[in-house]
Design a protein around this motif. Structure first.
Motif, mmCIF file in Angstrom:
data_model
loop_
_atom_site.group_PDB
_atom_site.id
_atom_site.type_symbol
_atom_site.label_atom_id
_atom_site.label_comp_id
_atom_site.label_asym_id
_atom_site.label_seq_id
_atom_site.Cartn_x
_atom_site.Cartn_y
_atom_site.Cartn_z
ATOM 1 N N TYR A 104 -15.759 35.888 88.164
ATOM 2 C CA TYR A 104 -15.523 35.222 86.883
ATOM 3 C C TYR A 104 -16.611 34.192 86.590
ATOM 4 C CZ TYR A 104 -14.094 30.833 84.746
ATOM 5 O OH TYR A 104 -14.089 29.651 84.059
ATOM 6 N N HIS A 105 -16.971 33.395 87.601
ATOM 7 C CA HIS A 105 -17.978 32.362 87.384
ATOM 8 C C HIS A 105 -19.315 32.964 86.994
ATOM 9 C CE1 HIS A 105 -21.143 29.480 88.568
ATOM 10 N NE2 HIS A 105 -20.297 28.588 88.104
ATOM 11 N N GLN A 106 -19.631 34.130 87.506
ATOM 12 C CA GLN A 106 -20.909 34.766 87.222
ATOM 13 C C GLN A 106 -20.964 35.348 85.811
ATOM 14 O OE1 GLN A 106 -21.937 37.811 90.039
ATOM 15 N NE2 GLN A 106 -23.894 38.279 89.056
ATOM 16 N N PHE A 107 -19.846 35.884 85.325
ATOM 17 C CA PHE A 107 -19.844 36.612 84.057
ATOM 18 C C PHE A 107 -18.939 35.992 82.997
ATOM 19 C CE2 PHE A 107 -20.786 39.857 87.319
ATOM 20 C CZ PHE A 107 -22.017 40.294 86.847
ATOM 21 N N ARG A 108 -18.521 34.751 83.183
ATOM 22 C CA ARG A 108 -17.530 34.182 82.277
ATOM 23 C C ARG A 108 -18.031 34.102 80.832
ATOM 24 N NH1 ARG A 108 -19.971 30.139 85.061
ATOM 25 N NH2 ARG A 108 -20.400 28.147 84.039
ATOM 26 N N PHE A 109 -19.305 33.772 80.625
ATOM 27 C CA PHE A 109 -19.820 33.654 79.261
ATOM 28 C C PHE A 109 -19.888 35.022 78.588
ATOM 29 C CE2 PHE A 109 -21.736 29.967 81.456
ATOM 30 C CZ PHE A 109 -21.175 28.969 80.683
ATOM 31 N N GLN A 110 -20.336 36.028 79.304
ATOM 32 C CA GLN A 110 -20.417 37.366 78.735
ATOM 33 C C GLN A 110 -19.038 37.907 78.392
ATOM 34 O OE1 GLN A 110 -22.000 36.122 81.261
ATOM 35 N NE2 GLN A 110 -23.970 37.096 81.698
ATOM 36 N N TRP A 111 -18.077 37.742 79.304
ATOM 37 C CA TRP A 111 -16.734 38.261 79.067
ATOM 38 C C TRP A 111 -16.067 37.570 77.884
ATOM 39 C CZ3 TRP A 111 -14.779 38.139 84.849
ATOM 40 C CH2 TRP A 111 -15.407 39.162 85.553
ATOM 41 N N LEU A 112 -16.116 36.255 77.871
ATOM 42 C CA LEU A 112 -15.431 35.521 76.820
ATOM 43 C C LEU A 112 -16.083 35.756 75.464
ATOM 44 C CD1 LEU A 112 -13.063 33.690 76.358
ATOM 45 C CD2 LEU A 112 -14.510 31.717 76.759
ATOM 46 N N PHE A 113 -17.418 35.848 75.419
ATOM 47 C CA PHE A 113 -18.094 36.110 74.155
ATOM 48 C C PHE A 113 -17.753 37.501 73.626
ATOM 49 C CE2 PHE A 113 -21.661 37.822 71.736
ATOM 50 C CZ PHE A 113 -21.799 36.857 70.748
ATOM 51 N N SER A 114 -17.760 38.508 74.486
ATOM 52 C CA SER A 114 -17.428 39.870 74.061
ATOM 53 C C SER A 114 -15.995 39.937 73.545
ATOM 54 C CB SER A 114 -17.613 40.849 75.224
ATOM 55 O OG SER A 114 -18.933 40.810 75.710
ATOM 56 N N TYR A 115 -15.082 39.290 74.233
ATOM 57 C CA TYR A 115 -13.686 39.286 73.791
ATOM 58 C C TYR A 115 -13.545 38.591 72.437
ATOM 59 C CZ TYR A 115 -8.658 38.477 73.817
ATOM 60 O OH TYR A 115 -7.337 38.450 73.470
#
Length: 535
Positions: free
Chosen positions: A233-244
């Motif tokens: 989660y810490h590694q990809f949190r920005f990508q995941w939250l932005f895509s969502y």
């Protein structure tokens, strides 16, 4: 888990996410970094451990973790329970002194779980762990006890299982929830997750006691999967939250957000056609806006992904208001696009530093946008027409006026256009016809009025780069010395080209004459043949 009273909000604001926030990583660092040098006579480690503990009590939890990862001694001191009980009491309302888990581990586990559960809607890896099978594994059910809203069907479990996981005595279970089916060890009860949460809270008396119950049940479990989920989660949190956020808006707002996101932007239709699908190039969409690119890199709101997303929401809400204002004016499409683009550029320049440290609301965005829009319109009036306007937007005075609004930069822009016209008029004079015929097309374009000289073209050792630099200096300084340099350089290039052609032609005719003389010495020609040969 619903702490209420803003405890978790305080936690998020005070504690930015720290990479490698796991007990395993801390132990590895502590075991691989050596003891501090004993040869130093003064310094931090000259102090007693009691004094160090007193000093470390003033650090926030993540600063404690950073300090503890430096060496073995600080790792041991920073793990002191007397330090962590203060943080747990302040943030969770319970010190965990009576828990079977140390206060430091309790803080670490609860923080990881809270962050992961907050990101559940956009974290597919965590969704698979929690929602792939029903009921979930007991390890995850035990953590779900802390949550009031769980996106799972009602739970059907024997009374002894409910007593073990939720801590509710069998006699406290409501008979109306009892199922007709019965096992050899007890009755089956059916409860909604929300009902069980409130019943558990009532049974334990407070949320702090509920936390103690869950941590005691989790004592001895292997938390490797939770730690791995948190690191992912810490590694990809920005990508995941932005895509969502970009693709999972409700239907009425999804189309509107896409329109605003792509409004008057130059983009590849082929790439945008995959919007929201598995084949979508999300990084390309991110690159269309500077603010989304900053969020993707974790540069908004001190790297807080939730505050950063709120900044994006406020930004595109401002874009919606800006589009409505522009469409209400009697402008052509080209002018609308340029006003919109330059206004957003100005807003980003003004708020870039502030956005990286704090949340910017819609009203603040809109106030800055209105100021920038007025300055863009003033620049358009100064440029007189669209061609001039496009020519000056890459210059430093254009950007300086957008940021400062100082009218002196408008005078510089007017002088820039006048000097650009002087260069073009000189080059188009009748006496310079021979120059225009001899210069290369690339150099001729630089001397035309409507040619835009970009800062990137000023570098290099080519003739066009040399001429671009001289023109750039003249346009932005106004000194006649540079105008004379432009003329001299152009005439020198044209003269060099003329000498080259002359030398080539002279060599060709000399070679042809020598060939004819050799031919005459070996072959006798009649007068008529001689005439035909020289004619």
């Amino acid at each position: 888990m619903d702490l209420g009273r803003g405890e978790w909000k305080t936690l998020i604001e005070r504690l930015p996410v720290l990479p490698g926030f796991s007990s395993r990583s801390c132990r590895v660092e502590a075991n691989t970094v050596g003891e501090p040098s004993q040869t130093s006579n003064t310094g931090l480690f000259h102090l007693s451990e009691e004094v160090l503990v007193f000093i470390l009590r003033f650090l926030d939890p993540f600063s404690l973790l950073r300090a503890g990862s430096t060496c073995k001694r600080l790792f041991r001191i920073c793990s002191c329970s007397s330090i962590w009980t203060r943080h747990c009491q302040a943030l969770f309302g319970v010190s965990f002194r009576t828990s079977s888990v140390s206060p430091k581990d309790a803080f670490r586990l609860l923080f990881m779980w809270r962050k992961l559960y907050q990101m559940l809607p956009c974290n597919r890896h965590f969704q698979k762990a929690l929602l792939a099978e029903f009921p979930p594994p007991r390890y995850w059910i035990q953590w779900l006890v802390l949550e009031e809203k769980v996106p799972l069907p009602p739970v059907k479990l024997p009374d002894f299982e409910i007593e073990y996981i939720w801590g509710i005595k069998k006699e406290c279970l409501d008979e109306t929830h009892k199922e007709d089916s019965e096992t050899c060890t007890g009755y089956i009860f059916k409860y909604d997750w929300k009902e069980l949460y409130h019943l558990t809270l009532l049974h334990h008396g407070s949320f702090g006691n509920l936390l103690l119950h869950v941590l005691n049940r989790q004592n001895g479990n292997d938390h490797r999967e939770l730690e791995e989920m948190f690191e992912l989660y810490h590694q990809f949190r920005f990508q995941w939250l932005f895509s969502y956020w970009l693709f999972r808006q409700p239907k009425p707002f999804n189309k509107q957000l896409r329109t605003i996101y792509l409004q008057w932007k130059k983009y590849s239709k082929r790439k945008v056609s995959w919007w929201g699908t598995a084949l979508c190039d999300i990084e390309y969409l991110v690159s269309l806006h500077q603010i989304t690119s900053d969020y993707w890199k974790g540069k908004l709101a001190k790297g807080d992904e939730n505050l950063g997303i709120r900044t994006l929401e406020n930004y595109f809400s401002m874009c919606k208001s800006l589009v409505a204002w522009i469409l209400g004016r009697d402008w052509g499409r080209l002018k609308r696009r340029k006003v919109y683009h330059d206004t957003l550029e100005g807003v980003y320049r003004v708020l870039k530093t502030e956005m990286r440290t704090s949340l910017i609301d819609h009203d603040h965005f809109w106030q800055v946008a209105k100021v920038q829009m007025a300055r863009v319109c003033k620049l358009e009036e100064t440029a007189v027409n669209y061609v001039n306007w496009k020519m000056i937007d890459s210059g430093p005075y254009y950007r300086l006026y957008l940021v400062s609004g100082n009218s002196i930069y408008l005078e510089h822009i007017k002088g820039f256009l006048q000097r650009k016209r002087l260069i073009s008029d000189w080059f188009l004079q009748e006496e310079n016809v021979w120059v225009r015929h001899l210069l290369s097309e690339e150099l001729c374009q630089l001397l035309e009025f409507d040619t835009k000289i970009l800062e990137g073209s000023l570098h290099g050792d080519t003739l066009s780069a040399h001429l671009s630099r001289i023109i750039w200096l003249y346009l932005h300084s106004g000194q006649e010395l540079y105008m004379d340099a432009v003329k001299g350089f152009v005439l020198e290039c044209a003269g060099a080209r003329l000498k080259f052609y002359s030398s080539v032609n002279t060599g060709f005719y000399s070679s042809f004459s020598c060939d004819r003389e050799c031919l005459n010495t070996h072959v006798e020609l009649s007068p008529n043949e001689h005439f035909l040969t020289y004619g």
